[in-house]
Design a protein around this motif. Structure first.
Motif, PDB file in Angstrom:
ATOM      1  N   LEU A  92      -6.903   5.933  -2.266  1.00  0.00           N
ATOM      2  CA  LEU A  92      -6.680   5.146  -1.050  1.00  0.00           C
ATOM      3  C   LEU A  92      -8.001   4.905  -0.319  1.00  0.00           C
ATOM      4  N   THR A 136       0.836  -1.206   0.000  1.00  0.00           N
ATOM      5  CA  THR A 136       0.000   0.000   0.000  1.00  0.00           C
ATOM      6  C   THR A 136       0.867   1.250   0.000  1.00  0.00           C
ATOM      7  N   ALA A 193      -7.249  -0.568  -1.683  1.00  0.00           N
ATOM      8  CA  ALA A 193      -6.478   0.660  -1.887  1.00  0.00           C
ATOM      9  C   ALA A 193      -5.375   0.443  -2.910  1.00  0.00           C
ATOM     10  N   ILE A 194      -4.660  -0.670  -2.793  1.00  0.00           N
ATOM     11  CA  ILE A 194      -3.586  -0.979  -3.748  1.00  0.00           C
ATOM     12  C   ILE A 194      -4.146  -1.096  -5.163  1.00  0.00           C
ATOM     13  N   LEU A 236      -6.765  -2.933   2.550  1.00  0.00           N
ATOM     14  CA  LEU A 236      -5.421  -2.705   2.002  1.00  0.00           C
ATOM     15  C   LEU A 236      -5.363  -3.079   0.531  1.00  0.00           C
TER      16      LEU A 236
END
Length: 331
Positions: free
Chosen positions: A67, A18, A284-285, A281
């Motif tokens: 994000l 991330t 977001a990535i 996570l």
């Protein structure tokens, strides 16, 4: 059930990835900036430095939006899949995004701008509850749920198009909103949605142990003392908070909530105490990487990330349909 130590390692790796995706989003674009140069420009604080201006006023808001939106949509998708026991449930597939988008545009026409996040949440919640009740009345089958979502999405899309015709000045920028993208997002817009995102995230984590019990089956969960109705309602509320807040600043971003939870389950298993943070996570990535690719692959033209997500998500949705026929899809 995945090994606890293995899951901790996976979460740590996702956290590092991330941070890497955040750095990639800040450094890569039509004008590439090396990370040391970027950090030096921020430390120097020179308001005339073009690198500092690009980072602070263009890329940082975009990175923050990606994000938050990616994490929110992925967790909302995991919640809906768990509470509806449907591998194909996600905010866009069952119409939650459409409800949030309709109410957000309506608020943009009738109310002050600061009311948009609240209106998007209200639209997401009303739509999720409506679809759940429709599917419950018709028989809560997986296909019924998806078809109810498609029907409600069609009605809401008609409402959006009507607003675009009747109030063209009030829905300026609606095309970009309907496609979904992070271009032009401001930190103010993201900040306005943060209370809803925080409330939805905290509620989702609080519900994780109950979702594990619900996964055993409704009868078993009831026999163990779980208030199934309350858990379902609270989960839909959390998903609506997350999806509605994300839609308020990023538009109708699609398929993150469908694709990411399936990948996360392969990595950490089905324990929601670990699955939900992993979804946040990984979501977001995924969105940060897709947004970076969308704005650089066709330079000097910029492709809205919503278009790229529709292509990826459409292929994945077909895979789910074919896998479901062969009994390979998570239920």
């Amino acid at each position: 059930m995945k090994d606890k130590r293995q899951n901790r390692l996976v979460l740590a790796a996702l956290a590092v990835l991330t941070l890497g995706a955040m750095a990639l989003s800040l450094c890569v674009g039509s004008q590439g900036v090396a990370l040391p140069r970027l950090l030096a420009a921020l430390r120097a604080g020179d308001p005339a430095d073009p690198v500092r201006r690009i980072v602070l006023y263009v890329r940082l808001p975009r990175m923050a939006a990606g994000l938050c939106c990616g994490a929110a949509m992925a967790v909302a998708g995991a919640l809906l899949q768990a509470v509806l026991n449907n591998a194909m449930a996600s905010p866009n597939v069952i119409g939650v995004n459409a409800g949030a988008g309709f109410f957000a545009l309506l608020a943009g026409v009738l109310l002050p701008q600061r009311a948009v996040p609240g209106a998007a949440f209200a639209g997401a919640l009303v739509t999720a509850l409506l679809i759940y009740l429709l599917a419950l009345r018709a028989g809560l089958a997986r296909t019924t749920l998806v078809l109810a979502g498609l029907a409600v999405s069609g009605i809401l899309t008609a409402g959006v198009n009507t607003m675009r015709l009747l109030f063209p000045e009030g829905v300026t920028g609606a095309d970009g909103f309907l496609i979904g993208g992070l271009s032009g997002v401001s930190l103010t817009a993201v900040g306005s949605a943060l209370p809803y995102l925080a409330a939805g995230g905290v509620l989702a984590l609080f519900l994780a142990p109950e979702l594990n019990i619900l996964a055993l089956g409704e009868q078993t969960a009831t026999s163990l003392g779980l208030p199934v109705g309350r858990t379902r309602l609270a989960s839909i509320l959390a998903a609506a908070l997350l999806a509605g807040a994300a839609v308020s600043f990023a538009g109708l971003i699609s398929f993150v909530g469908l694709l990411v939870p399936h990948i996360a389950r392969r990595l950490v298993g089905v324990d929601h105490r670990v699955l939900l943070p992993a979804c946040a996570l990984l979501g977001a990535i995924f969105l940060l990487v897709c947004d970076t690719a969308a704005r650089t692959l066709f330079a000097p033209y910029e492709l809205p990330v919503g278009i790229l997500l529709n292509v990826i998500g459409g292929v994945f949705f077909l895979y789910l349909l074919l896998g479901r026929k062969r009994g390979r899809v998570y239920d």
